[in-house]
Design a protein around this motif. Structure first.
Motif, PDB file in Angstrom:
ATOM      1  N   PRO A  24     -10.931  11.188   3.217  1.00  0.00           N
ATOM      2  CA  PRO A  24     -11.097  10.237   2.109  1.00  0.00           C
ATOM      3  C   PRO A  24     -10.122  10.457   0.958  1.00  0.00           C
ATOM      4  O   PRO A  24      -9.619   9.478   0.367  1.00  0.00           O
ATOM      5  N   ASP A  25      -9.830  11.722   0.614  1.00  0.00           N
ATOM      6  CA  ASP A  25      -8.900  11.981  -0.490  1.00  0.00           C
ATOM      7  C   ASP A  25      -7.499  11.480  -0.168  1.00  0.00           C
ATOM      8  O   ASP A  25      -6.817  10.896  -1.037  1.00  0.00           O
ATOM      9  N   GLU A  26      -7.064  11.697   1.066  1.00  0.00           N
ATOM     10  CA  GLU A  26      -5.742  11.212   1.464  1.00  0.00           C
ATOM     11  C   GLU A  26      -5.697   9.688   1.454  1.00  0.00           C
ATOM     12  O   GLU A  26      -4.692   9.087   1.062  1.00  0.00           O
ATOM     13  N   MET A  27      -6.784   9.073   1.897  1.00  0.00           N
ATOM     14  CA  MET A  27      -6.854   7.609   1.909  1.00  0.00           C
ATOM     15  C   MET A  27      -6.780   7.062   0.484  1.00  0.00           C
ATOM     16  O   MET A  27      -6.051   6.105   0.207  1.00  0.00           O
ATOM     17  N   CYS A  28      -7.529   7.681  -0.426  1.00  0.00           N
ATOM     18  CA  CYS A  28      -7.534   7.214  -1.821  1.00  0.00           C
ATOM     19  C   CYS A  28      -6.165   7.385  -2.462  1.00  0.00           C
ATOM     20  O   CYS A  28      -5.714   6.516  -3.219  1.00  0.00           O
ATOM     21  N   HIS A  53     -17.386   5.870   9.126  1.00  0.00           N
ATOM     22  CA  HIS A  53     -17.767   7.005   8.293  1.00  0.00           C
ATOM     23  C   HIS A  53     -16.813   8.160   8.564  1.00  0.00           C
ATOM     24  O   HIS A  53     -16.111   8.162   9.588  1.00  0.00           O
ATOM     25  N   TYR A  54     -16.800   9.108   7.630  1.00  0.00           N
ATOM     26  CA  TYR A  54     -15.937  10.277   7.802  1.00  0.00           C
ATOM     27  C   TYR A  54     -16.741  11.405   8.438  1.00  0.00           C
ATOM     28  O   TYR A  54     -17.822  11.751   7.965  1.00  0.00           O
ATOM     29  N   ARG A  56     -16.718  15.311   9.388  1.00  0.00           N
ATOM     30  CA  ARG A  56     -16.051  16.607   9.215  1.00  0.00           C
ATOM     31  C   ARG A  56     -15.870  17.291  10.568  1.00  0.00           C
ATOM     32  O   ARG A  56     -14.872  17.974  10.804  1.00  0.00           O
ATOM     33  N   GLY A  57     -16.862  17.123  11.443  1.00  0.00           N
ATOM     34  CA  GLY A  57     -16.783  17.752  12.760  1.00  0.00           C
ATOM     35  C   GLY A  57     -15.592  17.258  13.570  1.00  0.00           C
ATOM     36  O   GLY A  57     -14.938  18.027  14.269  1.00  0.00           O
ATOM     37  N   ARG A  58     -15.318  15.947  13.482  1.00  0.00           N
ATOM     38  CA  ARG A  58     -14.196  15.369  14.221  1.00  0.00           C
ATOM     39  C   ARG A  58     -12.896  15.407  13.423  1.00  0.00           C
ATOM     40  O   ARG A  58     -11.817  15.116  13.946  1.00  0.00           O
ATOM     41  N   GLY A  59     -13.029  15.721  12.142  1.00  0.00           N
ATOM     42  CA  GLY A  59     -11.840  15.817  11.306  1.00  0.00           C
ATOM     43  C   GLY A  59     -11.165  14.489  11.029  1.00  0.00           C
ATOM     44  O   GLY A  59      -9.931  14.395  10.949  1.00  0.00           O
ATOM     45  N   GLY A  60     -11.967  13.433  10.866  1.00  0.00           N
ATOM     46  CA  GLY A  60     -11.384  12.128  10.573  1.00  0.00           C
ATOM     47  C   GLY A  60     -12.431  11.034  10.507  1.00  0.00           C
ATOM     48  O   GLY A  60     -13.637  11.306  10.565  1.00  0.00           O
ATOM     49  N   PHE A  61     -11.970   9.804  10.388  1.00  0.00           N
ATOM     50  CA  PHE A  61     -12.872   8.670  10.319  1.00  0.00           C
ATOM     51  C   PHE A  61     -13.312   8.249  11.717  1.00  0.00           C
ATOM     52  O   PHE A  61     -12.534   8.301  12.669  1.00  0.00           O
ATOM     53  N   VAL A  62     -14.560   7.825  11.792  1.00  0.00           N
ATOM     54  CA  VAL A  62     -15.130   7.358  13.046  1.00  0.00           C
ATOM     55  C   VAL A  62     -15.554   5.903  12.859  1.00  0.00           C
ATOM     56  O   VAL A  62     -16.254   5.574  11.899  1.00  0.00           O
ATOM     57  N   LEU A  63     -15.105   5.044  13.758  1.00  0.00           N
ATOM     58  CA  LEU A  63     -15.464   3.629  13.697  1.00  0.00           C
ATOM     59  C   LEU A  63     -16.839   3.429  14.311  1.00  0.00           C
ATOM     60  O   LEU A  63     -17.069   3.765  15.474  1.00  0.00           O
ATOM     61  N   ASP A  64     -17.770   2.889  13.502  1.00  0.00           N
ATOM     62  CA  ASP A  64     -19.132   2.665  13.980  1.00  0.00           C
ATOM     63  C   ASP A  64     -19.288   1.303  14.638  1.00  0.00           C
ATOM     64  O   ASP A  64     -19.939   1.159  15.670  1.00  0.00           O
ATOM     65  N   LYS A  65     -18.701   0.290  14.054  1.00  0.00           N
ATOM     66  CA  LYS A  65     -18.775  -1.042  14.639  1.00  0.00           C
ATOM     67  C   LYS A  65     -17.703  -1.925  14.031  1.00  0.00           C
ATOM     68  O   LYS A  65     -17.219  -1.687  12.923  1.00  0.00           O
ATOM     69  N   GLU A  66     -17.320  -2.932  14.777  1.00  0.00           N
ATOM     70  CA  GLU A  66     -16.399  -3.947  14.269  1.00  0.00           C
ATOM     71  C   GLU A  66     -16.865  -5.297  14.760  1.00  0.00           C
ATOM     72  O   GLU A  66     -16.946  -5.543  15.964  1.00  0.00           O
ATOM     73  N   LEU A  67     -17.173  -6.153  13.813  1.00  0.00           N
ATOM     74  CA  LEU A  67     -17.650  -7.485  14.142  1.00  0.00           C
ATOM     75  C   LEU A  67     -16.522  -8.309  14.753  1.00  0.00           C
ATOM     76  O   LEU A  67     -15.411  -8.355  14.241  1.00  0.00           O
ATOM     77  N   THR A  68     -16.800  -8.927  15.882  1.00  0.00           N
ATOM     78  CA  THR A  68     -15.869  -9.892  16.463  1.00  0.00           C
ATOM     79  C   THR A  68     -16.543 -11.253  16.463  1.00  0.00           C
ATOM     80  O   THR A  68     -17.774 -11.340  16.479  1.00  0.00           O
ATOM     81  N   PHE A  69     -15.748 -12.292  16.395  1.00  0.00           N
ATOM     82  CA  PHE A  69     -16.271 -13.638  16.275  1.00  0.00           C
ATOM     83  C   PHE A  69     -16.059 -14.408  17.567  1.00  0.00           C
ATOM     84  O   PHE A  69     -15.167 -14.107  18.351  1.00  0.00           O
ATOM     85  N   ASN A  70     -16.862 -15.413  17.741  1.00  0.00           N
ATOM     86  CA  ASN A  70     -16.745 -16.254  18.919  1.00  0.00           C
ATOM     87  C   ASN A  70     -15.672 -17.325  18.708  1.00  0.00           C
ATOM     88  O   ASN A  70     -15.898 -18.513  18.827  1.00  0.00           O
TER      89      ASN A  70
END
Length: 214
Positions: A24-28, A53-54, A56-70
């Motif tokens: 998060p600090d690097e992103m900001c 979300h970020y 710490r165990g994986r050392g980065g951001f994890v994508l939880d979901k991404e909305l796709t449209f029809n």
């Protein structure tokens, strides 16, 4: 929402996908925003269907979901890119091209899930019409309708410290270097004059309809 924030939200999405190992600090620091603003942006994206979300165990951001449209599998990032691309068209001098792209974008937005449709409608009005064209979205829509129907309207125009009202017959709209101008005849304009749409606060339909073909 202004174009600067919209660009930042899209930047966050693309950056998380391309460089998930940032913290998060690097992103900001890269975005030049506070951590508080970053989390506000994250919550905004979550409400639109892009969750992350970020870890710490994986050392980065994890994508939880991404909305796709029809809409042919259009993703959130792709829709953002389209909005910004149409915004850039307002810098050209081809009004029909810009309005054609805007119309297509509105069609796409109209097919979105009802939960996010109002948000994207506001984004298109704010980023493309208000920021790009520099005019009121409702005023532009009303003038387009009046030109098509060939009826006179009353323009409520900003005069600095006051407002003025002009009774006019709108003819067509021009796009010049990113600014829209209405060609019309009537009060204080004579047979033909130009009014900058950035000065038009409101368009009032009149009860008198005129068919120029008669």
């Amino acid at each position: 929402m202004n174009s600067r924030r919209l660009a930042r939200l899209m930047d966050i999405i693309c950056d998380i996908k391309a460089h998930p190992r940032r913290n998060p600090d690097e992103m900001c620091e890269r975005l030049q925003i506070s951590r508080r603003q970053f989390y506000k942006d994250r919550d905004e994206l979550l409400a639109m269907g892009f969750g992350f979300h970020y870890s710490r165990g994986r050392g980065g951001f994890v994508l939880d979901k991404e909305l796709t449209f029809n809409v042919n599998g259009l993703s959130l990032a792709e829709l953002f890119a389209l909005i910004l691309a149409v915004r850039e068209l307002t810098r050209l001098s081809d009004y029909s091209l810009a309005m054609g792209a805007l119309s297509g974008l509105r069609t796409l937005v109209g097919q979105l899930p009802s939960a996010v449709r109002p948000w994207f409608t506001e984004a298109v009005d704010g980023v493309v019409v208000a920021d790009g064209f520099g005019c009121d979205p409702q005023a532009l829509s009303d003038l387009e309708e009046a030109i098509t129907g060939e009826w006179p309207v009353v323009l409520v125009v900003d005069q600095g410290q006051s407002e003025d009202r002009l009774n006019v017959e709108p003819k067509q709209i021009y796009l010049r270097e990113g600014s829209l101008f209405l060609e019309a005849s009537g009060d204080k304009l004579g047979e033909s004059g130009l009014v900058a749409l950035s000065r038009v606060h409101r368009v009032i339909a009149t009860p008198i309809f005129k068919n120029r073909g008669r």
